[in-house]
Design an enzyme around this catalytic site. Structure first.
Site, PDB file in Angstrom:
ATOM      1  N   SER A 197       0.793  -1.160   0.075  1.00 30.51           N
ATOM      2  CA  SER A 197      -0.145  -0.045  -0.119  1.00 30.51           C
ATOM      3  C   SER A 197       0.886   1.272   0.016  1.00 30.51           C
ATOM      4  CB  SER A 197      -0.883  -0.094   1.188  1.00 30.51           C
ATOM      5  OG  SER A 197      -1.503   1.248   1.333  1.00 30.51           O
ATOM      6  N   VAL A 234       6.509   3.009   4.995  1.00 32.23           N
ATOM      7  CA  VAL A 234       7.616   2.351   4.517  1.00 32.23           C
ATOM      8  C   VAL A 234       7.508   2.271   2.717  1.00 32.23           C
ATOM      9  CG1 VAL A 234       8.749   0.221   4.391  1.00 32.23           C
ATOM     10  CG2 VAL A 234       8.210   1.000   6.525  1.00 32.23           C
ATOM     11  N   CYS A 235       6.423   2.010   2.608  1.00 30.68           N
ATOM     12  CA  CYS A 235       5.948   1.746   0.858  1.00 30.68           C
ATOM     13  C   CYS A 235       6.179   3.205   0.483  1.00 30.68           C
ATOM     14  CB  CYS A 235       4.563   0.974   0.714  1.00 30.68           C
ATOM     15  SG  CYS A 235       4.359  -0.548   1.500  1.00 30.68           S
ATOM     16  N   ASP A 236       5.637   4.364   1.050  1.00 31.78           N
ATOM     17  CA  ASP A 236       5.646   5.735   0.436  1.00 31.78           C
ATOM     18  C   ASP A 236       7.265   6.076   0.318  1.00 31.78           C
ATOM     19  OD1 ASP A 236       6.376   8.701   1.024  1.00 31.78           O
ATOM     20  OD2 ASP A 236       4.063   8.741   0.742  1.00 31.78           O
ATOM     21  N   THR A 288       8.951   3.828  -2.575  1.00 29.61           N
ATOM     22  CA  THR A 288       8.450   4.310  -3.898  1.00 29.61           C
ATOM     23  C   THR A 288       9.150   5.542  -4.360  1.00 29.61           C
ATOM     24  OG1 THR A 288       6.431   3.146  -3.624  1.00 29.61           O
ATOM     25  CG2 THR A 288       6.665   4.795  -5.303  1.00 29.61           C
TER      26      THR A 288
END
Length: 101
Positions: A58, A63-65, A68
């Site tokens: 997501s 962390v994913c932000d 990315t």
């Protein structure tokens, strides 16, 4: 050949499918894009240039932000690389993420 992964608690899990190694052609899949909204897009397979496919659960997690944004920043300086981000988010949430980039 099926790969395995070992977690921190020494639990081993066999992964389904064939392992993809560096240099292998990624399998072709169709995903739903957020730009243009709700249009199918092909990721993987034979493409005009190298692809960096970033897969995250997501975009709405710290962390994913960060992952990315970091990959996008680094890949922007490399000629001939097309970056694609694939997440489980709805296209509307992905579009919101893109608007804050």
């Amino acid at each position: 050949y099926m790969a395995t992964v070992t977690f921190k608690n020494d639990t081993t899990c066999t992964l389904a499918g064939n392992e993809i190694n560096v240099g292998d052609m990624a399998p072709e899949v169709t995903v739903v894009n957020c730009n243009p909204m709700l249009q199918n897009e092909t990721v993987g397979g034979a493409q005009e240039c190298a692809q960096l496919v970033i897969v995250v659960p997501s975009l709405d997690t710290p962390v994913c932000d960060a992952e990315t944004r970091k990959f996008n920043t680094e890949a922007a300086s490399i000629d001939g690389v097309n970056v694609k981000v694939v997440s489980m988010d709805l296209p509307f949430a992905a579009a919101k993420f893109c608007s804050t980039a």
